[in-house]
Design a protein around this motif. Structure first.
Motif, mmCIF file in Angstrom:
data_model
loop_
_atom_site.group_PDB
_atom_site.id
_atom_site.type_symbol
_atom_site.label_atom_id
_atom_site.label_comp_id
_atom_site.label_asym_id
_atom_site.label_seq_id
_atom_site.Cartn_x
_atom_site.Cartn_y
_atom_site.Cartn_z
ATOM 1 N N ASN A 485 21.413 -26.183 15.487
ATOM 2 C CA ASN A 485 20.395 -25.265 14.962
ATOM 3 C C ASN A 485 20.658 -24.933 13.494
ATOM 4 O O ASN A 485 19.723 -24.797 12.697
ATOM 5 C CB ASN A 485 20.356 -23.985 15.792
ATOM 6 N N LEU A 488 19.330 -27.824 11.557
ATOM 7 C CA LEU A 488 17.866 -27.796 11.484
ATOM 8 C C LEU A 488 17.378 -26.796 10.441
ATOM 9 O O LEU A 488 16.400 -27.053 9.728
ATOM 10 C CB LEU A 488 17.276 -27.462 12.856
ATOM 11 N N GLU A 523 15.988 -34.850 11.222
ATOM 12 C CA GLU A 523 15.419 -33.903 12.183
ATOM 13 C C GLU A 523 15.269 -34.548 13.562
ATOM 14 O O GLU A 523 15.547 -33.919 14.585
ATOM 15 C CB GLU A 523 14.061 -33.392 11.697
ATOM 16 N N ARG A 527 17.223 -32.918 16.644
ATOM 17 C CA ARG A 527 16.451 -32.314 17.735
ATOM 18 C C ARG A 527 16.709 -33.000 19.072
ATOM 19 O O ARG A 527 16.795 -32.343 20.113
ATOM 20 C CB ARG A 527 14.960 -32.341 17.400
#
Length: 573
Positions: A485, A488, A523, A527
């Protein structure tokens, strides 16, 4: 008006897969254009001499008569831990047998034992049999041979040209738009398109890929609507940090070197569970180059990365491997089945050429990104989920799984490069040129021209360094919900900075486009790694440290125009 070129088959990428695809398409009667982002024959991963040797698998049974394509196939499936497409693995193992003689016919030399004249074959990563043939100077001999062969045919080559968008209408690919060597927009109209643009190793601070490997192929396919698969799995290897960055030959662990931190203190034992010894870990590590959670070897990369991230590494963000005292005499006393004596002369020569004195001085190492095991989902002919669009080489997903056999990537480039080229030519022969989607072309050219007309200065190098540092720290080896996280958040911040700035020159446009591609694929990887709440093969979640049978399913990633990235368990798609 932008220059427009027409061809039956457009090949994006000029490495081992792209060159083989172009040759097979040409031999099948197609008109072929190769687009190379750099210099033809010198750019891309195949041409990048990153290690002393490379492996190339075909089960000829010369060293072990009990080996066969069937056992090769079984090894691929076992290494994949449920993430490999069985039909693709079957084709790979069977057609591997044709590729060795083919390459030798082009002048590629596999190393032979001077005393017997037989191939030197070793047991590659995750294999049960010695079938990995040895290539000196990594993949360079293959690309030189293919380059020479292509130059002997009327195959058109556009060097220093970057493809920025695939032209797709009603689920079919009709060509591409890009920037030529002068930085001007260029259009390619094609009946079929093959992406062979390599991986995305430049996502990471430490990588064993050349500067042009920036995820372009993944990003092109994703934006066009193609599915990606297995993007959470990538190979991470121990490599040298200084004076040059190169892969550390895994067979060196046979000699049991010491691991020292920046204070020259041994640290591996601090990361081992009770009852496990350093000897056990290094023995497992000597059987395969890349990081994997499937055996005790995992603790080497975990220990190295955590020691560095916790501030106990060297000033260059590394640790030391101490090989001092390991010499010809020591190596020759290793067991008969040890692979190190077979390659020791090549290893010594390679390291000496790069300034390493491995017998007298410790060397700095770190954890490096190598190859991504996933990519654009393909079928047995290299077709993606978009009609007329093919993928081959590292950019393609399916032939490999959670782990990949050492010696299978260069092989995959040849097998699926050939298959994609043949089928693309066949489809082109049955097709006519479709009308180019003019509105797509107009919008893309306007975007590219706007980028090159800015008044500010994009600090691309600084932004790329931030991206690489974030991915290296939070995604490369040790992953957790917190680290992913955090990564990200940094990717989001970087994307906003790019969107809110402008570019002062045409020279900076390609670098910015590459950075955008890297952020997009960073990404994707982050993810999907966050989505998979287990540990499997090269995917290590510190907060979910065990393999979980409930997660034995492939994860697909696709882009939705309204919701962005969508991750789907394949059996639910």
């Amino acid at each position: 008006m932008s220059a427009t070129y027409q061809t039956d088959v457009l090949v994006i990428g000029s490495g081992g897969a792209g060159c083989r695809a172009a040759l097979e398409a040409f031999r099948a009667g197609a008109d072929v254009i190769i687009v190379a982002k750099g210099a033809f024959g010198k750019s891309g991963t195949t041409a990048f001499r990153v290690a002393d040797t490379a492996g190339y698998n075909f089960a000829d049974g010369i060293v072990d008569p009990n080996d066969s394509p069937e056992i090769h196939y079984q090894d691929i499936i076992k290494a994949g831990l449920g993430m490999t497409y069985e039909e693709l693995a079957k084709i790979l193992s069977e057609e591997a047998m044709e590729t060795g003689p083919y390459l030798e016919g082009l002048g590629v030399e596999f190393q032979k034992d001077p005393s017997t004249g037989r191939y030197i074959e070793v047991r590659g990563c995750f294999s049960t049999k010695p079938r990995m043939h040895v290539l000196k100077d990594h993949g360079e001999p293959i690309i030189k041979a293919l380059e020479k062969e292509i130059n002997g045919h009327p195959i058109k080559i556009h060097e220093h040209t970057m493809i920025t968008k695939l032209l797709v209408s009603n689920g079919t690919c009709f060509g591409a738009v890009g920037l030529d060597k002068e930085g001007e927009p260029v259009v390619f109209q094609a009946k079929t398109v093959i992406i062979a643009a390599g991986g995305a190793g430049q996502l990471f601070k430490y990588t064993l890929t050349p500067p042009d490997i920036t995820g372009d192929g993944y990003a092109l396919g994703l934006s066009a609507g193609a599915d990606l698969v297995n993007m959470e799995y990538m190979q991470v290897v121990v490599g040298t940090v200084n004076p040059t960055k190169n892969q550390l030959n895994a067979f060196l662990w046979c000699a049991r070197p010491k691991l020292l931190n920046g204070s020259e203190e041994e640290f591996l034992g601090n990361y081992l569970p009770e009852g496990m010894t350093e000897d056990m870990v290094m023995e497992a590590k000597s059987t395969h180059f890349p990081f994997s959670t499937r055996d005790n070897s995992r603790f080497i990369e975990i220990a190295i990365q955590k020691e560095i991230l916790e501030g106990r590494g060297t000033a260059q963000s590394g640790v030391y491997v101490d090989l001092t005292g390991i010499n010809d005499e020591v190596v020759n006393t290793l067991p008969d089945d040890s692979p190190l004596p077979k390659v020791w002369p090549i290893v010594k020569e390679f390291m000496a050429q790069r300034g390493f004195k491995i017998e007298t001085e410790p060397i700095q190492v770190g954890c490096f990104a190598h190859a991504i095991n996933g990519g654009l989902k393909i079928d047995e002919w290299g077709r993606t989920t978009i009609s007329g669009l093919y993928a081959a080489g590292e950019v393609a997903g399916g032939p490999h799984g959670a782990d990949r056999l050492g010696g299978n990537m260069l092989l995959t480039c040849q097998v699926y490069g050939a298959r994609a080229g043949k089928d693309a030519a066949l489809k082109a022969d049955r097709s006519s040129y479709n009308q180019i989607p003019e509105e797509q072309v107009k919008i893309e050219i306007a975007r590219l021209l706007k980028m090159s007309g800015g008044e500010g200065m994009q600090k691309t190098d600084e932004l790329k360094a931030r991206l690489q540092d974030a991915m290296w720290k939070g995604v490369l080896v040790v992953r957790s919900e917190e680290s992913l996280n955090k990564t990200l958040d940094e990717l989001k911040s970087l994307r906003e900075e790019i969107n809110n700035s402008s570019i002062a020159s045409k020279d900076a446009v390609k670098a910015t486009l590459e950075l955008e591609n890297l952020i997009d694929i960073g990404e994707v990887i982050t993810r999907v790694a966050l989505f998979r709440r287990e540990t499997r093969g090269s995917h290590y979640r510190e907060d979910y440290p065990e393999i979980d049978p409930k997660w034995e399913t492939k994860l697909l990633v696709r882009k939705n125009s309204e919701t962005g990235l969508v991750i789907i368990k394949e059996n639910q798609s």
